[in-house]
Design an enzyme around this catalytic site. Structure first.
Site, PDB file in Angstrom:
ATOM      1  CG  PHE A 122      -4.216   2.143  -3.126  1.00 14.87           C
ATOM      2  CD1 PHE A 122      -4.206   2.128  -1.498  1.00 14.87           C
ATOM      3  CD2 PHE A 122      -3.443   1.025  -3.201  1.00 14.87           C
ATOM      4  CE1 PHE A 122      -3.882   1.044  -0.492  1.00 14.87           C
ATOM      5  CE2 PHE A 122      -2.950   0.066  -2.623  1.00 14.87           C
ATOM      6  CZ  PHE A 122      -3.373   0.042  -1.160  1.00 14.87           C
ATOM      7  CD  GLU A 126       8.262   3.056  -1.449  1.00 14.82           C
ATOM      8  OE1 GLU A 126       9.559   2.661  -1.656  1.00 14.82           O
ATOM      9  OE2 GLU A 126       7.702   3.557  -0.558  1.00 14.82           O
ATOM     10  CB  ALA A 129       8.478  -1.732  -2.600  1.00 15.17           C
ATOM     11  N   GLY A 130       6.993  -3.609  -5.511  1.00 18.11           N
ATOM     12  CA  GLY A 130       5.981  -3.914  -6.255  1.00 18.11           C
ATOM     13  C   GLY A 130       5.203  -5.181  -5.472  1.00 18.11           C
ATOM     14  N   GLY A 341      -7.650 -10.728 -39.541  1.00 14.90           N
ATOM     15  CA  GLY A 341      -6.885  -9.349 -39.586  1.00 14.90           C
ATOM     16  C   GLY A 341      -7.683  -8.196 -39.163  1.00 14.90           C
ATOM     17  CD  GLU A 364      -6.777  -3.080  -7.276  1.00 18.72           C
ATOM     18  OE1 GLU A 364      -7.099  -3.728  -6.121  1.00 18.72           O
ATOM     19  OE2 GLU A 364      -7.292  -1.985  -7.920  1.00 18.72           O
TER      20      GLU A 364
HETATM   21  N1  COS Z   1      -5.212  -9.565   5.757  1.00 13.56           N
HETATM   22  C1  COS Z   1      -4.426  -9.012   7.042  1.00 13.56           C
HETATM   23  N2  COS Z   1      -3.189  -9.609   7.487  1.00 13.56           N
HETATM   24  C2  COS Z   1      -2.360  -9.824   6.444  1.00 13.56           C
HETATM   25  C3  COS Z   1      -2.622 -10.339   5.103  1.00 13.56           C
HETATM   26  C4  COS Z   1      -4.281  -9.892   5.024  1.00 13.56           C
HETATM   27  N3  COS Z   1      -4.768 -10.254   3.695  1.00 13.56           N
HETATM   28  N4  COS Z   1      -1.626 -10.926   4.470  1.00 13.56           N
HETATM   29  C5  COS Z   1      -0.788 -10.619   5.496  1.00 13.56           C
HETATM   30  N5  COS Z   1      -1.212 -10.273   6.826  1.00 13.56           N
HETATM   31  C6  COS Z   1      -0.448 -10.278   7.850  1.00 13.56           C
HETATM   32  C7  COS Z   1       0.222 -11.384   8.436  1.00 13.56           C
HETATM   33  O1  COS Z   1      -0.860 -12.243   9.059  1.00 13.56           O
HETATM   34  C8  COS Z   1       1.276 -11.161   8.976  1.00 13.56           C
HETATM   35  O2  COS Z   1       1.040 -10.608  10.384  1.00 13.56           O
HETATM   36  P1  COS Z   1       1.729 -11.049  11.550  1.00 13.56           P
HETATM   37  O3  COS Z   1       3.234 -10.418  11.352  1.00 13.56           O
HETATM   38  O4  COS Z   1       1.112 -10.347  12.781  1.00 13.56           O
HETATM   39  O5  COS Z   1       1.929 -12.408  11.676  1.00 13.56           O
HETATM   40  C9  COS Z   1       2.113  -9.717   8.297  1.00 13.56           C
HETATM   41  O6  COS Z   1       0.617  -9.399   7.577  1.00 13.56           O
HETATM   42  C10 COS Z   1       2.799 -10.064   7.184  1.00 13.56           C
HETATM   43  O7  COS Z   1       2.350 -11.049   6.322  1.00 13.56           O
HETATM   44  P2  COS Z   1       3.107 -11.911   5.412  1.00 13.56           P
HETATM   45  O8  COS Z   1       4.580 -12.461   6.039  1.00 13.56           O
HETATM   46  O9  COS Z   1       2.306 -12.858   4.603  1.00 13.56           O
HETATM   47  O10 COS Z   1       3.810 -10.854   4.221  1.00 13.56           O
HETATM   48  P3  COS Z   1       4.459 -10.980   2.675  1.00 13.56           P
HETATM   49  O11 COS Z   1       5.482  -9.822   2.931  1.00 13.56           O
HETATM   50  O12 COS Z   1       4.896 -12.316   2.538  1.00 13.56           O
HETATM   51  O13 COS Z   1       3.498 -10.447   1.759  1.00 13.56           O
HETATM   52  C11 COS Z   1       1.805 -10.753   0.228  1.00 13.56           C
HETATM   53  C12 COS Z   1       2.080 -11.028   1.493  1.00 13.56           C
HETATM   54  C13 COS Z   1       2.819 -11.431  -1.075  1.00 13.56           C
HETATM   55  C14 COS Z   1       0.444 -11.192   0.004  1.00 13.56           C
HETATM   56  C15 COS Z   1       1.692  -9.250  -0.267  1.00 13.56           C
HETATM   57  O14 COS Z   1       2.952  -8.645  -0.093  1.00 13.56           O
HETATM   58  C16 COS Z   1       1.111  -8.684  -1.315  1.00 13.56           C
HETATM   59  O15 COS Z   1      -0.148  -8.791  -1.318  1.00 13.56           O
HETATM   60  N6  COS Z   1       1.611  -8.410  -2.444  1.00 13.56           N
HETATM   61  C17 COS Z   1       1.037  -7.924  -3.599  1.00 13.56           C
HETATM   62  C18 COS Z   1       1.050  -6.366  -3.391  1.00 13.56           C
HETATM   63  C19 COS Z   1       0.143  -5.859  -4.449  1.00 13.56           C
HETATM   64  O16 COS Z   1      -1.040  -6.281  -4.884  1.00 13.56           O
HETATM   65  N7  COS Z   1       0.334  -4.693  -5.187  1.00 13.56           N
HETATM   66  C20 COS Z   1      -0.106  -4.141  -6.029  1.00 13.56           C
HETATM   67  C21 COS Z   1      -0.580  -2.723  -5.445  1.00 13.56           C
HETATM   68  S1  COS Z   1      -1.955  -1.860  -6.035  1.00 13.56           S
HETATM   69  S2  COS Z   1      -1.551  -1.616  -7.926  1.00 13.56           S
END
Ligand code: COS
Length: 388
Positions: A122, A126, A129-130, A341, A364
């Site tokens: 998956f 980046e 961009a974490g 230890g 994740e």
């Molecule tokens: N399911 C479906 N849609 C979702 C969602 C979810 N769980 N979370 C957000 N969305 C949608 C929102 O509803 C919003 O939609 P609209 O634009 O239509 O209103 C859109 O996506 C943007 O959402 P939001 O503004 O909440 O986004 P953010 O940039 O604030 O990010 C987090 C939300 C922080 C939760 C997200 O960036 C995240 O999960 N970050 C962690 C990433 C991660 O786990 N990285 C590890 C990768 S794998 S090792």
């Protein structure tokens, strides 16, 4: 409603536990020391049909329910966290296809993933961009019937060994990551793709975590998942479910540490008695065990709700990952303490388990991201507007 495991789930646990104890646990220390992916154990899991557990039968999978999938991850992680990532990441990588793929795309990729012939990764994160997924920069430019991908990814589990990736790139840079990102299936033998670097890590050291480069990688438009611009939502919907795999891994690591701590304390004698006879140690073991059990039950409750398709899946899966990851870190740290230890040296497995546990608080979605998701869900559930 039943809170008891089914006889089939008990049987599955016994089968995977025996396999893990006999075949996986004896390899764990060497995998950690050599930092080498355990291809032999990948074959073993494939032979035992444990890489197809999340795929439907029509694609050659066994389509286990969510609790059973958690049991498999947990029992493998109890022996070795690196090896547990093989089925966990097979699901993580495939989830974007499950979420948004066409029947044709599923037919093309799932049978090879379910059998274990191919590995998938998956590719979302980046370098810059974490947690903030929306700040992704990788680009995908349309060119006739293809897209051309340029950019790089970092911290991609199995990225250097996968045959295929689900990768996320901006098709509309101006719209940004939330609206302009799209998801693609990318075969890693495509010209221009490379995995130039693998990280040296604290834990899960046999699991390659790679940097990926895309230099004019041509991907057929038929490999786009969903519509252009669906990428962010596909990534979120994937993480909503995949976080449970990490939660199950965390409770497996915690349980492995408890088992090792109990076995050691029952043997070791100090001040004329077994270490396990000291109340101070018994209380530690009781806390470790009861907290792990609480985390385990939350993971199963979340898994059952994902299967049922409830509307507040993120509340359940992020809560489970938060509690399970923090429990694994606390319990493995205490296990090292119980061994004193001897806990700090690699003659015993608990120091490896403590190092492995740490990643469950990071990947994740960090624990801070899980809290953010849970808080947003809690406020929505309580009718509190997102912004005041
Ligand atoms: N399911 C479906 N849609 C979702 C969602 C979810 N769980 N979370 C957000 N969305 C949608 C929102 O509803 C919003 O939609 P609209 O634009 O239509 O209103 C859109 O996506 C943007 O959402 P939001 O503004 O909440 O986004 P953010 O940039 O604030 O990010 C987090 C939300 C922080 C939760 C997200 O960036 C995240 O999960 N970050 C962690 C990433 C991660 O786990 N990285 C590890 C990768 S794998 S090792």
């Amino acid at each position: 409603m039943t809170y008891l495991p089914t006889p089939e789930q008990d049987e599955l646990r016994a089968m995977v536990r025996e396999l893990a104890q006999e075949r996986i646990a004896p390899r764990a220390a060497a995998i950690d020391a050599a930092q080498e992916f355990p291809w032999d154990l990948k074959e073993l899991l494939a032979q035992q049909d444990l890489l197809g557990i999340c795929f439907e039968e029509q694609y050659g999978g066994t389509n286990l329910d969510g609790v059973s999938q958690a049991i498999v991850a947990e029992e493998i992680a109890r022996a070795d966290a690196t090896t547990s990532l093989i089925p966990i990441v097979q699901k993580l990588g495939a989830l974007p296809i499950m979420v948004a793929g066409s029947d044709e795309q599923k037919q093309r990729y799932f049978p090879r993933l379910a059998s274990g012939e191919w590995l998938i990764a998956f590719a979302l994160t980046e370098a810059a961009a974490g947690s903030d997924v929306a700040s992704n920069r990788m680009r995908a430019r349309r060119d006739g019937d293809d897209y051309i991908l340029n950019g790089s990814k970092r911290f991609i589990t199995h990225g250097s060994i996968a045959n295929v990736l689900t990768a996320f790139a901006l098709t509309d840079a101006e719209a940004g990551g939330r609206k302009g990102m799209s998801a693609f299936i990318v075969e890693t033998d495509s010209p221009g793709f490379s995995a130039p670097r693998v990280e040296h890590k604290m834990g899960i050291r046999g699991s390659p975590t790679a940097e990926l480069n895309f230099d004019d990688v041509r991907v057929p438009a038929a490999n786009r998942l969903g519509e252009e611009g669906d990428g962010f939502k596909i990534a979120m919907a994937t993480l909503d479910v995949s976080r449970l795999g990490v939660a199950a891994q965390a409770i497996g690591i915690a349980q492995g540490a408890i088992d090792a701590a109990v076995a050691y304390a029952a043997e070791r004698r100090q001040f004329g008695q077994r270490v396990v006879d000291f109340e101070a140690i018994q209380f530690m073991l009781a806390d470790m065990s009861s907290q792990t059990e609480a985390a385990r039950q939350l993971v199963y409750a979340a898994a059952a709700r994902v299967d049922a398709g409830v509307t507040d899946i993120p509340y359940w899966t992020s809560s489970a990952k938060l509690i399970a990851g923090d429990t694994a870190m606390r319990v493995t740290t205490d296990a090292v303490q119980v061994l004193g230890g001897y806990g700090y040296i690699n003659e015993f497995p608990v120091e490896r388990m403590m190092r492995d546990a740490k990643i469950t608080q990071l990947y994740e979605g960090t624990q801070q991201i899980q809290r953010l998701v849970v808080a947003r869900q809690l406020l929505a559930r309580s009718g509190v507007p997102a912004r005041g």
